[in-house]
Design a protein around this motif. Structure first.
Motif, mmCIF file in Angstrom:
data_model
loop_
_atom_site.group_PDB
_atom_site.id
_atom_site.type_symbol
_atom_site.label_atom_id
_atom_site.label_comp_id
_atom_site.label_asym_id
_atom_site.label_seq_id
_atom_site.Cartn_x
_atom_site.Cartn_y
_atom_site.Cartn_z
ATOM 1 N N ASP A 52 -1.115 0.988 -6.008
ATOM 2 C CA ASP A 52 -1.949 1.240 -4.841
ATOM 3 C C ASP A 52 -2.815 2.153 -4.792
ATOM 4 O O ASP A 52 -3.961 2.102 -4.677
ATOM 5 C CB ASP A 52 -1.166 1.046 -3.374
ATOM 6 C CG ASP A 52 -2.144 1.052 -2.336
ATOM 7 O OD1 ASP A 52 -2.927 -0.154 -1.972
ATOM 8 O OD2 ASP A 52 -2.177 1.871 -1.639
ATOM 9 N N ASN A 95 -3.533 -5.833 -1.793
ATOM 10 C CA ASN A 95 -2.199 -5.711 -2.140
ATOM 11 C C ASN A 95 -1.488 -7.067 -1.935
ATOM 12 O O ASN A 95 -1.625 -7.849 -1.041
ATOM 13 C CB ASN A 95 -1.646 -4.887 -1.009
ATOM 14 C CG ASN A 95 -2.062 -3.406 -1.020
ATOM 15 O OD1 ASN A 95 -3.199 -2.854 -0.480
ATOM 16 N ND2 ASN A 95 -1.718 -2.511 -1.846
ATOM 17 N N PRO A 140 0.776 -1.170 0.097
ATOM 18 C CA PRO A 140 -0.005 -0.045 0.081
ATOM 19 C C PRO A 140 0.861 1.237 -0.008
ATOM 20 O O PRO A 140 2.095 1.282 0.586
ATOM 21 C CB PRO A 140 -0.899 -0.140 1.177
ATOM 22 C CG PRO A 140 -0.850 -1.720 1.428
ATOM 23 C CD PRO A 140 0.430 -2.166 1.108
#
Lengths: 496, 334
Positions: free
Chosen positions: B53, B77, B48
């Protein structure tokens, strides 16, 4: 004085009825998530992002951070009762917590874990409030060389974690390090120990190993050693601590809280490493260090204080630098971005409502957690009353669900079974499990940091002693390794 | 109430579709009628906080805010290996119509450098969405005032470290090595230190462990708000408007170099054509909303939409270009 004003402002936000409810819902959900082995705060938080989307950033972060520290708080329960760590940060709690439960002291172990978690959590909030901006400097002062030194220091704990045979402890630690570097190497993309299997490209998740080696191996061991022992597990025991017990754990809780907090501040270290450091520090300091691992109350108090304090500490880099220090805070960062807040060095000035609101809510959340958890202990501990076949099946199911929940991969379920068998073999032949777990936690980070440091220095090993922090940490590591030898040498010289 | 009404409708539609198929006159009807029936796994192949992301979370967010889909686009993720770990996972699940992932130049660069078994041909292009540029950052107290200062220093000191958030031979490395090569250095003169994410590279810059960091311009906004960092160059053809308007381009500083970080969305290889159509149209619709405009302004992104077919052609062209560049730099391992 200034921070007092800020804190009052923060309480103004946290005491808003809706936000109070979010704190409560957050810590309650977190406790439950933490109790179930495997199901960690990361996946729970990722699932909550859609829910928080329409909240104000302060409320969203209050709710989500509640889930985070609630999960660390609740994670000790299954470590103590079932030898199955609820979250990675509570693995060390099972070293003494589970033996206590076996001795009929489950209630006391759970109560100590709750008190230690509360103190650790609260101390870390105080630290967060008073010195967060200052601490961000500490966080960035750790580069590759410093991380390598810290990991080396962490690994010296192998000595204190291998109770009977140091050689067997070292073997276990090396196996742990080898497991940690399985999969694709980040710096070159080379595959290591993957046996050409796609499933191994990602390496092996920490919890798969931890649940296998601890919980599943325990199940297998009980099946093997079977019914010739009378069932002695259905005693929960009293929750009350005697005055001398309170005195005994007070200092370890204080020390481990501070240690844990600073470990949490370092990006990449976090609750798991913090709890191990706290545990091994207290084992070395304790006069009755040799009873650690056999149900010593300090062995429950230290890691629980440390992991909850580390959880608070991990908010320092997140809120002051905009850099996530762990998987969980990374999800929190993502959530903040989604809510339109860009964490960074200016956040404290631009969004004081988020910063101080969350800090104030943590004080409230920790009190909620203590009040919520203590009365529940007798009911939760009753799981031990279950007949043994049922209990063993239950542990097996919990572990399977937990592992599948991490990766949605049936391959990982087979790995879990494999590590259960490895854990059983280790138990039967007297190899300690804790050093393996320690090597697994520290190994990959140690190796990566070392290579990065050498790349920066152009291959000069002196980088590790040129930097003051790195040098200090390595010196402490060397001292803690040689101190016992020097001690025995002095003793021998005296008696001669 | 709503849910109760919806269910029979859906069943009716399903019946209609299958009847249509049975009679044999309706590939088009079924194509436009496909909808996700459960949450869509929307994968960012990195930790992240990075570029993939941010793309995943922002688009998922706009889709939700604008009510463009009944189903949740759940951001997941899967970090590691410069993306290769996620690609391996997605390639394993080749028929899943409920799986998407964010993509950018690494899907071409990483396989070329020999570190991924899967390349862009193992997946289905859905749509290209935006482009971003890379940016070179140093600490505010650094002696380097321009990107040429930095390159001169590198010429004299081969140890001078430049950190980045992706693996060696991947996007960040290629971006800075390519610039150095155009500036008259050898590409291999840049001592590139690979960190496991842009965030980690940034802490190492702030702490003085590396001399410079190369990262995405969009990612650097939060950090540049403070007074701790200075941007030396951005890889766009012209200055980026907004918060980064004061950052000069390479070209302004006499280095004829640009580097695009295009970003888009792909799905598993055998995704059904109906699903591909649904998603490409969904993203086209998404990019016309106010929430999207607001988000791109905030993040410094520039719209660069291409549908599934155009994106596929574009990716093949990029493969040729990057192979040439990588070969020149001596980083081609395949």
């Amino acid at each position: 004085m200034e921070s007092l004003n800020d804190l009052i402002y923060g309480f103004g936000i946290a005491l808003d009825p809706m936000n109070l409810m979010y704190v409560f819902v957050g810590v309650f959900a977190g406790t439950l998530i933490g109790m179930l082995p495997g199901l960690g705060p990361i996946s729970a938080l990722a699932l909550m992002i859609p829910i928080t989307f329409n909240m104000s950033p302060a409320s969203g972060l209050i709710l989500m951070s509640g889930v985070y520290y609630g999960a660390i708080f609740g994670g000790s329960t299954s470590s103590i009762l079932l030898n199955a760590p609820g979250v990675a940060g509570t693995v060390a709690t099972s070293f003494d917590g589970y033996p206590m439960a076996k001795q009929g002291l489950a209630g006391k172990a759970l109560a100590i874990a709750a008190y230690a978690s509360f103190v650790g959590g609260t101390i870390s909030v105080v630290g967060l409030m008073l010195i967060a901006p200052l601490l961000s400097k500490v966080a960035v002062s750790f580069g590759p060389a410093e991380y390598f030194a810290l990991m080396v220091l962490g690994l010296t704990a192998v000595v204190s974690l291998s109770d009977k045979s140091l050689v067997k402890g070292l073997i276990a630690a090396v196996v742990g390090i080898m497991i940690s570097i399985m999969g694709m190497d980040l710096q070159t993309g080379t595959e290591r120990y993957t046996f050409d299997s796609i499933h191994m490209l990602e390496g092996i998740d920490f919890l798969v190993v931890a649940l296998g080696i601890f919980a599943l191996a325990e199940v297998f061991y009980m099946l093997l050693k079977g019914s010739n022992k009378p069932q002695e597990r259905n005693v929960i025991g009293s929750l009350k601590l005697s005055k001398s017990e309170v005195k005994e754990i007070a200092a370890p809780i204080g020390r481990s809280s501070i240690l844990g907090f600073f470990t949490g501040v370092l990006p990449g270290a976090g609750a798991t490493i913090g709890s191990f450091l706290g545990y091994s520090m207290e084992k070395r300091l304790a006069k009755d260090g040799d009873t650690f691992g056999k149900g010593n109350i300090k062995g429950v108090a230290a890691p629980e204080a440390a992991n909850n304090a580390a959880c608070g500490g991990s908010f320092v880099p997140l809120l002051t630098l905009g850099v996530p220090g762990s998987g969980t805070t990374a999800v929190l960062l993502g959530a903040l971005l989604v809510m339109g807040v860009t964490p960074g060095p200016m956040m404290l000035e631009q969004r004081p409502d988020v910063f101080w609101g969350v800090i104030a809510s943590m004080y409230i959340g920790n009190i909620f957690l203590l009040v919520l958890n203590l009365p529940l202990i007798p009911y939760i501990a009753r799981i031990l009353d279950a007949p043994r076949p049922l209990l063993l099946a239950l542990i097996l199911i919990f572990c399977m669900i937990g592992v599948y929940g991490i990766s949605f991969s049936t391959f990982d379920l087979l790995m879990l079974l494999l590590f259960g068998l490895i854990g059983l073999v280790m138990r039967l032949y007297g190899f300690p499990a804790a050093p393996l777990i320690l090597g697994l936690i520290l190994g990959a980070l140690m190796e990566e940091s070392m290579r990065r440091a050498l790349q920066i220095s152009g291959g000069e090993w002196s980088i590790f002693i040129d930097k003051p922090i790195s040098l200090t940490l390595l010196a402490i590591a060397l001292f803690s390794l040689t101190a016992p030898m020097i001690k025995t040498a002095i003793k021998r010289a005296r008696s001669a | 109430m709503n849910a109760m009404l919806k269910r029979p409708m859906k069943t009716l539609m399903a019946v209609g579709v299958s009847l249509g198929l049975a009679v044999g006159f309706s590939a088009t009807v079924s194509a436009s009628d496909w909808k996700p029936t459960k949450a869509v796994e929307y994968i960012a192949p990195a930790n992240p906080g990075g570029g993939w992301d941010t793309l995943v979370r922002t688009t998922a967010n706009v889709i939700r805010a604008e009510g463009l889909s009944d189903q949740n686009f759940a951001a997941i993720n899967v970090p590691g290996g410069g993306g290769a770990i996620a690609w391996a996972q997605i390639a394993r699940d080749s028929k899943n119509d409920h799986k998407l992932f964010a993509t950018s130049p690494p899907i071409i660069l990483v396989p070329l450098s020999g570190t991924s078994r899967f390349n862009h041909k193992d997946f289905t292009p859905i749509a290209r969405l935006i482009t971003d540029y890379s940016i070179v950052l140093v600490r505010a107290d650094s002696p380097y005032q321009t990107v040429n200062d930095l390159f001169d220093a590198i010429k004299n000191n081969s140890r001078l470290s430049v950190g980045g958030g992706s693996a060696a031979g991947s996007m960040d490395h290629i971006s800075i090595a390519g610039a150095a090569s155009v500036a008259g250095l050898k590409a291999s003169d840049v001592n590139y230190i690979a960190f496991s994410g842009g965030g980690e590279a940034m802490t190492n810059l702030l702490g003085g462990h590396v001399e410079a960091v190369i990262t995405g311009a969009g990612e650097s906004l939060g950090q540049l708000e403070g007074s701790q960092l200075r941007a030396l160059a951005v890889s766009s053809p012209e200055r980026i408007q907004g918060a980064l308007a004061s950052v000069p381009t390479y070209q302004e500083q006499g280095i004829d170099y640009t580097f695009d970080i295009w970003r888009g969305v792909m799905g598993p290889k055998d995704m059904s054509p109906a699903a591909v159509t649904y998603y490409q149209d969904l993203f086209a619709k998404m990019m016309e909303t106010d929430s999207w405009t607001e988000a791109t302004t905030r993040l410094g992104w520039l719209d660069a939409y291409q549908n599934s077919e155009e994106f596929g052609v574009f990716l093949d062209e990029q493969l040729e270009q990057f192979s040439a560049v990588l070969g020149e730099l001596g980083l081609l391992r395949q």
